[in-house]
Scaffold this motif. Sequence first.
Motif, PDB file in Angstrom:
ATOM      1  N   LEU A 195       7.506 -19.293 -52.940  1.00 58.53           N
ATOM      2  CA  LEU A 195       6.982 -17.952 -52.686  1.00 58.53           C
ATOM      3  C   LEU A 195       5.484 -17.890 -52.957  1.00 58.53           C
ATOM      4  N   ARG A 196       5.036 -18.569 -54.014  1.00 60.88           N
ATOM      5  CA  ARG A 196       3.598 -18.597 -54.306  1.00 60.88           C
ATOM      6  C   ARG A 196       2.836 -19.307 -53.195  1.00 60.88           C
ATOM      7  N   ALA A 197       3.405 -20.410 -52.681  1.00 56.99           N
ATOM      8  CA  ALA A 197       2.742 -21.141 -51.595  1.00 56.99           C
ATOM      9  C   ALA A 197       2.660 -20.272 -50.341  1.00 56.99           C
ATOM     10  N   CYS A 198       3.721 -19.519 -50.061  1.00 53.64           N
ATOM     11  CA  CYS A 198       3.713 -18.637 -48.898  1.00 53.64           C
ATOM     12  C   CYS A 198       2.691 -17.518 -49.086  1.00 53.64           C
ATOM     13  N   ALA A 199       2.626 -16.950 -50.285  1.00 56.05           N
ATOM     14  CA  ALA A 199       1.662 -15.882 -50.554  1.00 56.05           C
ATOM     15  C   ALA A 199       0.239 -16.386 -50.361  1.00 56.05           C
ATOM     16  N   ALA A 200      -0.022 -17.638 -50.754  1.00 59.29           N
ATOM     17  CA  ALA A 200      -1.355 -18.201 -50.565  1.00 59.29           C
ATOM     18  C   ALA A 200      -1.690 -18.338 -49.088  1.00 59.29           C
ATOM     19  N   LEU A 233      -0.474 -16.467 -46.707  1.00 61.30           N
ATOM     20  CA  LEU A 233      -0.642 -15.129 -46.154  1.00 61.30           C
ATOM     21  C   LEU A 233      -2.071 -14.623 -46.330  1.00 61.30           C
ATOM     22  N   GLN A 234      -2.757 -15.144 -47.341  1.00 65.00           N
ATOM     23  CA  GLN A 234      -4.131 -14.707 -47.575  1.00 65.00           C
ATOM     24  C   GLN A 234      -5.061 -15.108 -46.434  1.00 65.00           C
ATOM     25  N   ARG A 235      -4.635 -16.044 -45.613  1.00 65.65           N
ATOM     26  CA  ARG A 235      -5.457 -16.462 -44.477  1.00 65.65           C
ATOM     27  C   ARG A 235      -5.386 -15.462 -43.316  1.00 65.65           C
ATOM     28  N   LEU A 236      -4.407 -14.553 -43.364  1.00 65.21           N
ATOM     29  CA  LEU A 236      -4.209 -13.612 -42.274  1.00 65.21           C
ATOM     30  C   LEU A 236      -5.110 -12.395 -42.438  1.00 65.21           C
ATOM     31  N   SER A 237      -5.169 -11.606 -41.401  1.00 58.75           N
ATOM     32  CA  SER A 237      -5.943 -10.366 -41.455  1.00 58.75           C
ATOM     33  C   SER A 237      -5.268  -9.382 -42.411  1.00 58.75           C
ATOM     34  N   THR A 238      -6.010  -8.382 -42.845  1.00 54.29           N
ATOM     35  CA  THR A 238      -5.469  -7.380 -43.757  1.00 54.29           C
ATOM     36  C   THR A 238      -4.261  -6.682 -43.144  1.00 54.29           C
ATOM     37  N   ALA A 239      -4.337  -6.351 -41.861  1.00 57.76           N
ATOM     38  CA  ALA A 239      -3.231  -5.657 -41.197  1.00 57.76           C
ATOM     39  C   ALA A 239      -1.969  -6.517 -41.170  1.00 57.76           C
ATOM     40  N   ARG A 240      -2.128  -7.789 -40.900  1.00 59.61           N
ATOM     41  CA  ARG A 240      -0.955  -8.673 -40.856  1.00 59.61           C
ATOM     42  C   ARG A 240      -0.388  -8.903 -42.257  1.00 59.61           C
ATOM     43  N   ARG A 241      -1.255  -9.046 -43.236  1.00 64.25           N
ATOM     44  CA  ARG A 241      -0.767  -9.214 -44.615  1.00 64.25           C
ATOM     45  C   ARG A 241       0.045  -8.004 -45.045  1.00 64.25           C
ATOM     46  N   ALA A 242      -0.371  -6.819 -44.595  1.00 67.98           N
ATOM     47  CA  ALA A 242       0.326  -5.598 -44.989  1.00 67.98           C
ATOM     48  C   ALA A 242       1.749  -5.536 -44.443  1.00 67.98           C
ATOM     49  N   ARG A 243       2.016  -6.274 -43.368  1.00 67.06           N
ATOM     50  CA  ARG A 243       3.353  -6.284 -42.766  1.00 67.06           C
ATOM     51  C   ARG A 243       4.299  -7.262 -43.447  1.00 67.06           C
ATOM     52  N   ALA A 244       3.762  -8.157 -44.274  1.00 64.38           N
ATOM     53  CA  ALA A 244       4.568  -9.236 -44.856  1.00 64.38           C
ATOM     54  C   ALA A 244       5.126  -8.832 -46.217  1.00 64.38           C
ATOM     55  N   VAL A 245       6.407  -9.146 -46.424  1.00 65.38           N
ATOM     56  CA  VAL A 245       7.077  -8.890 -47.697  1.00 65.38           C
ATOM     57  C   VAL A 245       7.778 -10.176 -48.126  1.00 65.38           C
ATOM     58  N   LEU A 246       7.562 -10.601 -49.361  1.00 67.39           N
ATOM     59  CA  LEU A 246       8.210 -11.794 -49.911  1.00 67.39           C
ATOM     60  C   LEU A 246       9.148 -11.380 -51.036  1.00 67.39           C
ATOM     61  N   LEU A 247      10.373 -11.905 -50.999  1.00 66.05           N
ATOM     62  CA  LEU A 247      11.376 -11.576 -51.994  1.00 66.05           C
ATOM     63  C   LEU A 247      11.984 -12.853 -52.563  1.00 66.05           C
ATOM     64  N   GLN A 248      12.280 -12.844 -53.850  1.00 64.78           N
ATOM     65  CA  GLN A 248      13.007 -13.963 -54.441  1.00 64.78           C
ATOM     66  C   GLN A 248      14.501 -13.654 -54.361  1.00 64.78           C
TER      67      GLN A 248
END
Length: 212
Positions: A10-15, A17-32
């Motif tokens: 999940l941490r690797a995925c979150a990192a 996601l930081q490469r994406l635009s603000t709008a795209r990051r806002a659409r992403a949700v990560l759950l354990q």
Amino acid sequence: IGVDRARPMLRACAARLQRLSTARRARAVLLQGDFRALPLVEERFPLILCPFNAFMHLYERTDVERCLAEVRRLLRPGGMFALDVLNPDVTWLGRDPLKRWARTRFRHPETGEAIIYSTSHLYDAARQVAFIRIFYDPGDPAAATKAGGQGVQNVHRGRSRLVNLAHRQFFPAELSALLHYNGFEVTRRLGGFDGEAFDHSSVEQVICARVR
């Protein structure tokens, strides 16, 4: 929405996601969570993916049934479930478990260190589970000998690293039956991600299935 049981993933995925635009990051949700009991209640999806051999970590029939029940619960009417698993290679599964295979030299993508990759495995035919050991040894043979080989946790500074992996093997007809008797209809089976037809020589099984 992405779900993974392992916090490092999940941490690797979150990192990433930081490469994406603000709008795209806002659409992403990560759950354990565990894909046999997904942490989702009201959501319904047109598409659910179980990629990169993750389905092969369902070791017992009850695990498979729990996972497929969760997928059915969360799919919209007419929704698609897509997954991939390896196509079992009986020759590979029958290899000598005392030998190492697939010996490959490569360089660490971050440190540039020379590394030797090799594997061994023991296949439990009764459970259809391959217990795989992946060895990462220093590219310098002298350093590898000095390190003492297996079980050392760090490949850096001339030391070796051992990774254990267990993969449930799903034979093609068996996988079709598991999907059918858990309420799915296989609409497409491919032999790889490039769209090639599935046949006896295929390395992969890429499956698209809808709820019946």
